[in-house]
Structures are given as C-alpha cells and as structure tokens.
Design an enzyme around this catalytic site. Structure first.
Site, PDB file in Angstrom:
ATOM      1  N   GLY A 141      43.601  23.428   5.402  1.00 58.77           N
ATOM      2  CA  GLY A 141      44.712  22.754   6.080  1.00 58.77           C
ATOM      3  C   GLY A 141      45.542  21.952   5.101  1.00 58.77           C
ATOM      4  O   GLY A 141      46.144  22.474   4.176  1.00 58.77           O
ATOM      5  N   GLU A 197      39.255  29.057  19.727  1.00 61.08           N
ATOM      6  CA  GLU A 197      40.043  30.042  20.460  1.00 61.08           C
ATOM      7  C   GLU A 197      39.241  30.582  21.641  1.00 61.08           C
ATOM      8  O   GLU A 197      38.013  30.446  21.705  1.00 61.08           O
ATOM      9  CB  GLU A 197      40.412  31.209  19.538  1.00 61.08           C
ATOM     10  CG  GLU A 197      41.181  30.813  18.295  1.00 61.08           C
ATOM     11  CD  GLU A 197      42.612  30.398  18.600  1.00 61.08           C
ATOM     12  OE1 GLU A 197      43.106  30.720  19.706  1.00 61.08           O
ATOM     13  OE2 GLU A 197      43.234  29.751  17.745  1.00 61.08           O
ATOM     14  N   LYS A 212      38.475  32.166   3.286  1.00 59.20           N
ATOM     15  CA  LYS A 212      38.824  30.976   2.514  1.00 59.20           C
ATOM     16  C   LYS A 212      37.992  30.877   1.236  1.00 59.20           C
ATOM     17  O   LYS A 212      38.516  30.499   0.177  1.00 59.20           O
ATOM     18  CB  LYS A 212      38.643  29.727   3.378  1.00 59.20           C
ATOM     19  CG  LYS A 212      39.605  29.669   4.558  1.00 59.20           C
ATOM     20  CD  LYS A 212      39.248  28.540   5.509  1.00 59.20           C
ATOM     21  CE  LYS A 212      40.201  28.494   6.704  1.00 59.20           C
ATOM     22  NZ  LYS A 212      39.800  27.467   7.701  1.00 59.20           N
TER      23      LYS A 212
END
Length: 444
Positions: A141, A197, A212
């Site tokens: 992020g 989600e 990542k």
C-alpha cells in the site's frame, strides 16, 4: 473553485496524465491529482482523461468531460506523458500497460499480479521505448518499501526479507487470536467490514502475498522469481487452538512472506509461520502490513503501515507519478530496473531447507502412543524438542498432541507427515506449521 484539469492549467509545459480505471483507488487518485497542491508546485501535473466502463455513472469530485470509455484515448494521447493503470487483475491491465509503454508513455501501476507475472517483459518494453515503469503501490500500500530497496539500500546486500503483506489474512489471524473465534467467523467479520472480498481466495490462499513477494525478491535480490516458483500455503487450515497453543509456547502465527539467503540457495515461500512473541513482527495486528529487510551494512530495517485502502495506495501511486515527472524534467526517474547489480542467487528446492516445525496431532489417548510417534520422527532423522498433551476429548478417547521439532529438512518432515497419517494411533494430523527462527545466522 474549479478542480484543476487541462482546461485550467496555466503552465506552458504541463505534464499530462491519463488514468486507466476509476474504481475506489482510481477515483481517489483522480481526486488527489485534481487538487492544486499535489506536487507542492514542483511539477504541473494535469489529468487529461480517465478510462471507465460506465460513462453514465456520477463520480464525486471528477469532472464528466475527463471520462472516456475508449482505452486508446488514454494510451495514445499525444499530450500525455504518464499513464496510471488502476484497473487491477492480469488482463486487460497487462495489455494496456504494455501498449502504453510501447507508445513511449511512463507507466505507474499498483498491479501486483501483472508485475509479478510479466515484470520482465514489461521492464524490457519500457527500456526499449525509453520509458519507465513504477509500481510502488503494488506492495504494502502506502509503505515505500520498493523505493527503499531500489534506492536507499543500493549499497547493501540484502540477505533476508520477512513480510506481512496481506492485510486481510493478518486481520483474520489477529481476530482469531484476540477473540478466540473460528476462521469462518473471523473471515465473515472481515468481509462485513470490507477487509475481505466476497470471494477471498486470492488473500486466504496466499496468491496475493506471493505476487508481492515476487516483486520484493526482484528488487531485493536481483532475481526474477515467478509466482509459481514460490512455495505457497494459505491460512484456511489454521484453527483458534493453534493460535492458543502457539502462544503457550511463546509464539504467534502470521502469514509470513519470506525470502532468505541460505547456503543451499534462496529460500522463498509464503505460508503460516510461528513467530516468536518477542520480535516486532509478532505485534503487527489488524490490517497493518510490515516488511523487515536485513542488509549487510544497515542490519535490520522495519517498515510498517497500512497495506491497503484507497488513500495509502493513492499516496504510493502519486509518489511514483512525481518521480516519473522528475525523470521527464530532469532525467531522475523512478526505479524500474530489471535486476540489481549483484549476481542473482540460485533458487533452491523447498525440500532442501531446514527449519523447526510445530506439529498438532489428534491421537488416541492411551499408553504407547508417544513411542510410536517418536519412532516415526526418529526414522525420518527428525529430533523432537518438546511434546505437550493439550485438550482431551473423553467421549472420543482422544487428545491433542503438540510437538515442536529441532531444525529438520523439509523433505524429511513431509515423509514423516505421510507416515504419521497412516498410524492407527493418530486420528488425524491437524496441522504442520514452520517456525521462523530470528536468531539464525546467515552464512555467505
């Protein structure tokens, strides 16, 4: 005051920007770019157009005349120098990134999947077209870990990367430990709060963290490791009692992404891991992310912050846009190198690594059980460090047996696990979790 766009720019030489995607993150990026103070006056950044699927939808703070449903308008606009990709997913995002680079545009993206799977190809395309590609927002992020790896730590040889880089799984595990809730209950809460989600597979099955880690390895170790080459295990098999038993032993459980240089080669994996309670990583809870880097000169360095959300991600994207603007104006660009200066390490087979293990078994509560189990470990050349008998079920005549091993070879542990499952005295092998030993010295 009217938001700043192409019609209100007063610069004789503004830097035009096209935006692909106006979801939660894309819309936040657009709103930040339309503010007058986004780059502290250093560069005149002008948002020229925004690709959307539904042009009729109203978007707060975004002028309707910037909206388009034609990707070509964004990718080939002669007055734009930078394209931001905020669509997500592998396709069509990868194609749009490649085509923008081929058109000589500098690209900024938060797309971990596209970079992890196609990073080499995209970086080559950027190089061939005198463009740059920046992807700080793809990992952590708003945590500026990629800039740190590619710039601030350039003088260091990185030997360890450990990271909590998926906020959803960290929230679930933290909730299970703090509230002693089941995995299903913690997942449901995460979904109700918007942290997970409706289909959480990418998070809980560790695909997201693998993407990542692949990116971190590229910049930290100079190695191109595709996602399928990284060992992956999710958290769906973690039970609240595993967290309780781990705490009794002085550990917590985190979904840890690890890249560590060993004599056999580079160990890289994402899996549930027992982390000692006295290290900082154990105290990273909720949706927070943390990345630990260990360099030969700087030693351990910790970066922690919010790993997801529109605002932190927009922060990283805009930072990359400003770096791209610096390249356009001054020749100082964002990272985008394919590999670092060091020789890429050999990626060793998972079977060759030695770690300690936490093993939880449901066994028949009768004499002689431990001797049979110890025999299996002994035959596999695995030394037992401790054994704890935990919760008993008198109705079923079973008990939980928790075994901590000394460091053992992965292949030997998997052989022992297969034999344990076949023992008559073992009702089930409930869990097998690796232990991260922070005191282990790395030998080069």
């Amino acid at each position: 005051m009217r938001p700043r766009d192409v019609a209100t720019s007063t610069s004789n030489n503004p830097i035009g920007i096209g935006l692909l995607g106006a979801g939660e993150i894309g819309s936040e990026v657009a709103r930040v770019l339309l503010r007058n103070d986004v780059s502290q006056g250093t560069y005149d950044l002008v948002l020229r157009n925004i690709l959307v699927r539904n042009a009729n939808r109203t978007r707060d703070g975004i002028p309707a005349h910037l909206i388009t449903t034609d990707p070509e308008q964004v990718m080939t606009d002669p007055l734009s120098s930078v394209v931001i990709e905020a669509i997500g997913g592998e396709e069509p995002a990868r194609t749009y990134i490649a085509r923008s680079l081929a058109a000589g545009k500098h690209v900024v993206t938060a797309n971990k999947e596209a970079i992890a799977k196609h990073g080499d190809e995209l970086l080559r395309t950027a190089h061939e077209n005198a463009a740059t590609i920046a992807y700080e927002a793809s990992v952590g992020g708003g945590i500026p870990v990629l800039a740190v790896l590619s710039d601030s730590l350039n003088a260091n040889r990185i030997d360890v990367i450990r990271a909590i880089i998926n906020g959803t799984t960290n929230y679930i595990l933290s909730s299970m430990q703090e509230s002693e809730t089941s995995f299903a209950e913690a997942l449901g809460t995460a979904q109700s709060l918007g942290y997970a989600e409706s289909d959480p597979a990418s998070d809980i099955d560790a695909h997201d963290a693998v993407y990542k880690l692949s990116i971190l390895i590229r910049l930290g170790f100079g190695a191109s490791v595709r996602p399928h080459e990284i060992h992956r295990e999710g958290i769906a098999n973690i039970d609240a009692k595993d967290l309780r038993y781990a705490q009794d032993l002085g550990f917590t459980i985190k979904l840890l992404a690890i890249a560590r240089q060993e004599p056999e080669g580079l160990y890289c994996g994402v899996h549930p891991t027992l982390v000692p309670l006295d290290v900082p990583m154990a105290k990273v809870n909720g949706v927070f992310n943390a990345i630990e880097l260990n360099g030969d000169l700087i030693g351990p360095l910790w970066l922690q912050g919010r790993g997801a959300g529109a605002s932190p991600t927009a922060s990283a994207i805009i930072g990359d846009v400003i770096r791209a603007a610096g390249f356009i104006r001054n020749g100082r660009g964002p990272y985008g190198k394919l590999q670092s200066r060091r020789v890429p390490p050999v990626i060793a087979a998972m079977d060759d690594f030695c770690v300690r293990y936490y093993v939880r078994l449901t066994v028949l509560d009768r004499p002689g059980v431990l001797a049979e189990i110890a025999g299996v470990f002994g035959d596999a050349e695995i030394s037992i460090a401790s054994v704890l008998q935990k919760d008993s079920d008198d109705r079923r005549g079973t008990a939980d047996l928790v075994i901590m091993t000394h460091p053992a070879r992965e292949a030997n542990m998997q052989t022992a696990a297969k034999r344990l499952r076949k023992l008559e005295v073992v009702a089930s092998l409930e869990n097998l979790i690796r232990v991260e030993d922070y005191g282990q010295r790395i030998a080069f």
